[in-house]
Design an enzyme around this catalytic site. Structure first.
Site, PDB file in Angstrom:
ATOM      1  N   ASP A 193      17.041  36.845  79.653  1.00  0.00           N
ATOM      2  CA  ASP A 193      18.155  36.138  78.663  1.00  0.00           C
ATOM      3  C   ASP A 193      19.409  36.990  78.638  1.00  0.00           C
ATOM      4  O   ASP A 193      19.747  37.650  77.544  1.00  0.00           O
ATOM      5  CB  ASP A 193      17.397  35.620  77.181  1.00  0.00           C
ATOM      6  CG  ASP A 193      16.269  34.856  77.454  1.00  0.00           C
ATOM      7  OD1 ASP A 193      16.477  33.971  78.389  1.00  0.00           O
ATOM      8  OD2 ASP A 193      15.363  34.977  76.852  1.00  0.00           O
TER       9      ASP A 193
ATOM     10  N   LYS B  16      10.669  25.209  75.112  1.00  0.00           N
ATOM     11  CA  LYS B  16      10.020  24.837  74.049  1.00  0.00           C
ATOM     12  C   LYS B  16      10.350  23.174  73.836  1.00  0.00           C
ATOM     13  O   LYS B  16      10.690  22.877  72.558  1.00  0.00           O
ATOM     14  CB  LYS B  16      10.071  25.694  73.029  1.00  0.00           C
ATOM     15  CG  LYS B  16       9.789  27.076  73.137  1.00  0.00           C
ATOM     16  CD  LYS B  16      10.134  27.915  71.798  1.00  0.00           C
ATOM     17  CE  LYS B  16       9.977  29.262  72.013  1.00  0.00           C
ATOM     18  NZ  LYS B  16      10.968  30.016  73.032  1.00  0.00           N
ATOM     19  N   LEU B  17      10.152  22.343  74.595  1.00  0.00           N
ATOM     20  CA  LEU B  17      10.721  21.202  74.554  1.00  0.00           C
ATOM     21  C   LEU B  17       9.899  20.437  73.463  1.00  0.00           C
ATOM     22  O   LEU B  17       8.686  20.660  73.228  1.00  0.00           O
ATOM     23  CB  LEU B  17      10.274  20.254  75.850  1.00  0.00           C
ATOM     24  CG  LEU B  17      11.140  20.603  76.946  1.00  0.00           C
ATOM     25  CD1 LEU B  17      10.659  19.778  78.215  1.00  0.00           C
ATOM     26  CD2 LEU B  17      12.618  20.576  76.776  1.00  0.00           C
TER      27      LEU B  17
ATOM     28  N   ASP C 218      11.475  28.937  79.391  1.00  0.00           N
ATOM     29  CA  ASP C 218      10.896  28.726  78.052  1.00  0.00           C
ATOM     30  C   ASP C 218      12.256  27.923  77.316  1.00  0.00           C
ATOM     31  O   ASP C 218      12.574  28.488  76.729  1.00  0.00           O
ATOM     32  CB  ASP C 218      10.929  30.144  77.700  1.00  0.00           C
ATOM     33  CG  ASP C 218      10.285  30.191  76.214  1.00  0.00           C
ATOM     34  OD1 ASP C 218       9.519  29.245  75.699  1.00  0.00           O
ATOM     35  OD2 ASP C 218      10.553  31.277  75.571  1.00  0.00           O
TER      36      ASP C 218
END
Length: 112
Positions: free
Chosen positions: A12, A65-66, A63
């Protein structure tokens, strides 16, 4: 992957060039590259591609996180198939998880 730690490295970074440098440096040492929500929203599929290619073909953990109504999650997961994603996070809601699994193809679904 002998000698490679079963570790996911968070990529990130502030830009795609940094993501590539980190993936290239860590690729020989870790099993998985993690692309988070901010990076994916900024760089899209390029981030997944750069993570995989710069790391020497390591798995990519998206990543995101739906968490939405199950039908929306189902369609989102279907749209991610074939884009180089190995793992995807969804929220640990029964309907969300079932919808994600229904469309996952070869993507591993991780609940958070």
């Amino acid at each position: 992957m002998s000698g490679v730690a079963p570790v996911a490295l968070a990529l990130d970074g502030p830009d795609l060039a940094t993501v590539a440098v980190w993936a290239r440096a860590a690729g020989p040492h870790v099993s998985t590259m993690k692309v988070g929500l901010e990076t994916y929203l900024r760089d899209g599929d390029k981030a997944v591609h750069v993570a995989r290619e710069a790391s020497g073909g390591r798995d990519v953990f998206l990543d995101l996180k739906l968490h939405d109504i199950p039908e929306t999650v189902r369609r989102a997961v279907a749209n991610l198939r074939g884009r180089g994603v190995t793992f995807l996070t969804v929220h640990a809601d029964r309907g969300v998880m079932e919808a994600a699994v229904k469309e996952k193809g070869d993507i591993g679904i991780l609940a958070v």
